[in-house]
Design a protein around this motif. Structure first.
Motif, PDB file in Angstrom:
ATOM      1  N   PRO A 247      -1.266 -95.612  68.433  1.00 13.94           N
ATOM      2  CA  PRO A 247       0.084 -95.131  68.167  1.00 13.94           C
ATOM      3  C   PRO A 247       0.060 -93.930  67.235  1.00 13.94           C
ATOM      4  O   PRO A 247      -0.943 -93.660  66.575  1.00 13.94           O
ATOM      5  N   CYS A 248       1.174 -93.210  67.206  1.00 12.63           N
ATOM      6  CA  CYS A 248       1.333 -92.081  66.292  1.00 12.63           C
ATOM      7  C   CYS A 248       2.717 -92.260  65.671  1.00 12.63           C
ATOM      8  O   CYS A 248       3.709 -92.348  66.377  1.00 12.63           O
ATOM      9  N   THR A 249       2.758 -92.362  64.359  1.00 10.13           N
ATOM     10  CA  THR A 249       4.007 -92.723  63.690  1.00 10.13           C
ATOM     11  C   THR A 249       4.571 -91.549  62.896  1.00 10.13           C
ATOM     12  O   THR A 249       3.840 -90.873  62.188  1.00 10.13           O
ATOM     13  N   LYS A 250       5.881 -91.309  63.053  1.00  8.02           N
ATOM     14  CA  LYS A 250       6.552 -90.217  62.315  1.00  8.02           C
ATOM     15  C   LYS A 250       7.866 -90.735  61.740  1.00  8.02           C
ATOM     16  O   LYS A 250       8.577 -91.486  62.411  1.00  8.02           O
ATOM     17  N   ASP A 251       8.191 -90.281  60.545  1.00  8.54           N
ATOM     18  CA  ASP A 251       9.480 -90.641  59.951  1.00  8.54           C
ATOM     19  C   ASP A 251      10.433 -89.449  60.027  1.00  8.54           C
ATOM     20  O   ASP A 251      10.003 -88.299  60.029  1.00  8.54           O
ATOM     21  N   LEU A 307      -2.325 -89.613  72.488  1.00 10.95           N
ATOM     22  CA  LEU A 307      -1.447 -88.503  72.114  1.00 10.95           C
ATOM     23  C   LEU A 307      -2.089 -87.667  71.016  1.00 10.95           C
ATOM     24  O   LEU A 307      -2.792 -88.196  70.164  1.00 10.95           O
ATOM     25  N   THR A 308      -1.813 -86.372  71.043  1.00  8.08           N
ATOM     26  CA  THR A 308      -2.302 -85.544  69.940  1.00  8.08           C
ATOM     27  C   THR A 308      -1.184 -85.380  68.915  1.00  8.08           C
ATOM     28  O   THR A 308       0.003 -85.444  69.249  1.00  8.08           O
ATOM     29  N   ASN A 309      -1.578 -85.173  67.699  1.00  7.70           N
ATOM     30  CA  ASN A 309      -0.619 -85.007  66.619  1.00  7.70           C
ATOM     31  C   ASN A 309       0.283 -83.790  66.864  1.00  7.70           C
ATOM     32  O   ASN A 309       1.485 -83.833  66.617  1.00  7.70           O
ATOM     33  N   GLU A 310      -0.315 -82.702  67.411  1.00  9.55           N
ATOM     34  CA  GLU A 310       0.473 -81.468  67.654  1.00  9.55           C
ATOM     35  C   GLU A 310       1.577 -81.740  68.666  1.00  9.55           C
ATOM     36  O   GLU A 310       2.719 -81.319  68.500  1.00  9.55           O
ATOM     37  N   GLU A 311       1.208 -82.444  69.729  1.00  6.58           N
ATOM     38  CA  GLU A 311       2.172 -82.759  70.788  1.00  6.58           C
ATOM     39  C   GLU A 311       3.348 -83.568  70.223  1.00  6.58           C
ATOM     40  O   GLU A 311       4.515 -83.292  70.530  1.00  6.58           O
ATOM     41  N   ILE A 312       3.042 -84.529  69.370  1.00  5.87           N
ATOM     42  CA  ILE A 312       4.094 -85.374  68.821  1.00  5.87           C
ATOM     43  C   ILE A 312       4.924 -84.620  67.778  1.00  5.87           C
ATOM     44  O   ILE A 312       6.135 -84.802  67.682  1.00  5.87           O
ATOM     45  N   ASN A 313       4.269 -83.728  67.036  1.00  2.26           N
ATOM     46  CA  ASN A 313       5.044 -82.889  66.121  1.00  2.26           C
ATOM     47  C   ASN A 313       6.091 -82.081  66.881  1.00  2.26           C
ATOM     48  O   ASN A 313       7.209 -81.887  66.408  1.00  2.26           O
ATOM     49  N   GLU A 314       5.713 -81.608  68.061  1.00  2.00           N
ATOM     50  CA  GLU A 314       6.644 -80.839  68.876  1.00  2.00           C
ATOM     51  C   GLU A 314       7.826 -81.698  69.335  1.00  2.00           C
ATOM     52  O   GLU A 314       8.977 -81.273  69.276  1.00  2.00           O
ATOM     53  N   VAL A 315       7.515 -82.908  69.788  1.00  2.24           N
ATOM     54  CA  VAL A 315       8.560 -83.836  70.222  1.00  2.24           C
ATOM     55  C   VAL A 315       9.497 -84.132  69.053  1.00  2.24           C
ATOM     56  O   VAL A 315      10.726 -84.082  69.167  1.00  2.24           O
ATOM     57  N   GLN A 316       8.899 -84.393  67.904  1.00  4.08           N
ATOM     58  CA  GLN A 316       9.662 -84.730  66.707  1.00  4.08           C
ATOM     59  C   GLN A 316      10.589 -83.568  66.318  1.00  4.08           C
ATOM     60  O   GLN A 316      11.745 -83.766  65.944  1.00  4.08           O
ATOM     61  N   GLU A 317      10.083 -82.359  66.448  1.00  4.99           N
ATOM     62  CA  GLU A 317      10.861 -81.163  66.121  1.00  4.99           C
ATOM     63  C   GLU A 317      12.055 -81.027  67.073  1.00  4.99           C
ATOM     64  O   GLU A 317      13.162 -80.681  66.659  1.00  4.99           O
ATOM     65  N   LYS A 318      11.815 -81.324  68.343  1.00  4.19           N
ATOM     66  CA  LYS A 318      12.896 -81.274  69.332  1.00  4.19           C
ATOM     67  C   LYS A 318      13.981 -82.296  69.006  1.00  4.19           C
ATOM     68  O   LYS A 318      15.170 -82.010  69.125  1.00  4.19           O
TER      69      LYS A 318
END
Ligand code: FA5
Ligand code: MG
Length: 332
Positions: A247-251, A307-318
């Motif tokens: 998993p990759c977790t973001k707040d 998943l890569t961290n960069e990819e998820i950062n992009e999703v999170q930004e969207k």
């Protein structure tokens, strides 16, 4: 209106796909009841059918656009198969099953998905309370064997009294079905004399317990490694995990005004992240005046790759951008 992620699910009809675990389950329920089954009713219905005809009051929260997908001012993606009860009764049917896809803006976790499948039954009969519970208990025994189930009192505007059945799963009680005695006003409006019962079962929930399927997103996989497991002798299949990725977790934290609706935010996350999002929890809340600071923890996990961290950062930004644009919030 309806996001593409949701619109694209219309017409897939997992419950009609031979060999799919939801298809197998609904066949098994049909074997128990031997009642005619409507399995191809179109999921876009009128507000009248989904709510009014079922005595759901005008100010009921389930009618809000934050909970229900409206296709226009007078139509919705049905939020339950009960939407067809009154029309089928009006056409003269007195005992039947219906099965179909239903749509809700709801929580995001392993047992909630914005599209799921219900199987509903209805019967006009005498002594409906006895007959209902005899059937519910018989059915649950027939499909789930010795699983521990319990009945609790509940409330639906269209049945009285009402109950819910729950099953013990992973040390907690999971809701699997709602049911009750058809509200007399529904029958009176249709000039039908007599009494009857109705129930609505969540098919995914039962299939998850039966096959120990850990995540509700798996039902939508076109992957043969999922589907092949249920093709033959599905009854006693215990699901075997075929891939498990980290998993990759973001707040995310933001200030909200009183008009904020959590389900609206969840729906937006699904729209952006699709099936990459596994779980969302509100982990912190702080109120100051008429503003509330909310913090959500989003867990991303793909079912077929890392998943890569960069990819998820992009999703999170969207998600951040879209939330600012559509939800009247202020990122902290
Ligand atoms: C109803 O939808 C009623 N129409 C059921 C009913 C029918 C009551 C006839 C009386 C007479 P409820 O909202 O509780 O009730 O949903 C029924 C079942 O659908 C739940 O028990 C659960 O198993 C399943 N369910 C609900 N929300 C979700 C979701 N987001 N994802 C997966 N399954 C869900
Ligand atoms: Mg419920």
């Amino acid at each position: 209106m309806v996001p593409d992620f949701i619109r694209n699910k219309i017409g897939i009809n997992l419950h009609n796909k031979k060999g799919h675990p939801l298809y197998n389950l609904r066949k098994k329920i049909q074997d128990y009841f031997h009642m005619y089954t409507f399995d191809n009713l179109y999921p876009v219905v009128s507000v009248e059918d989904n709510f009014d005809s079922l005595l759901i009051p005008p100010d009921h929260p389930s009618r809000r656009t934050s909970d229900t997908f409206y296709t226009d001012d007078t139509h919705v993606l049905r939020t339950h198969t009960s939407a067809h009860q009154v029309n089928l009764l009006r056409k003269g049917y007195r005992s039947f099953l219906m099965c179909g896809d239903v749509y809700r803006k709801d929580e995001i976790d392993s047992t909630h998905y914005p599209v799921f499948h219900q199987l509903e039954g209805l019967k006009i009969c005498r002594s409906p309370i006895m007959d209902l519970h005899k059937n519910m208990e018989g059915l649950l025994k027939f499909i789930m064997g010795d699983a521990e189930v319990r009945k609790v009192n509940s409330y639906f505007p269209f049945t009285n009294p009402s109950w819910e059945y729950e099953v013990l799963w992973q040390n907690r009680w999971l809701e699997i079905a709602g049911c009750g005695i058809i509200h007399p006003d529904i029958l009176k409006n249709l000039k039908i004399e007599g009494t009857g019962w109705a129930f609505g079962i969540g098919l995914e929930r039962i299939a998850m317990v039966l096959h120990q399927i850990p995540d509700i997103r798996l039902f939508w996989l076109k992957d043969e490694r999922f589907l092949n497991q249920f093709k033959n002798n599905y009854e006693h299949v215990i699901f075997k995990e075929f891939s498990s990725h980290p998993p990759c977790t973001k707040d995310i934290s933001f200030w909200t005004k009183p008009d904020f609706q959590q389900t609206e935010f969840f729906s937006l996350i699904r729209e952006v992240a699709g099936d990459l999002v596994e779980d969302v929890k509100n982990i912190d809340t702080f109120t100051k005046g008429d503003k509330t600071l909310l913090c959500f923890r989003i867990v991303y996990r793909s079912m077929d790759r890392t998943l890569t961290n960069e990819e998820i950062n992009e999703v999170q930004e969207k998600i951040r951008k879209m939330a600012v644009k559509n939800l009247n919030i202020e990122i902290r």
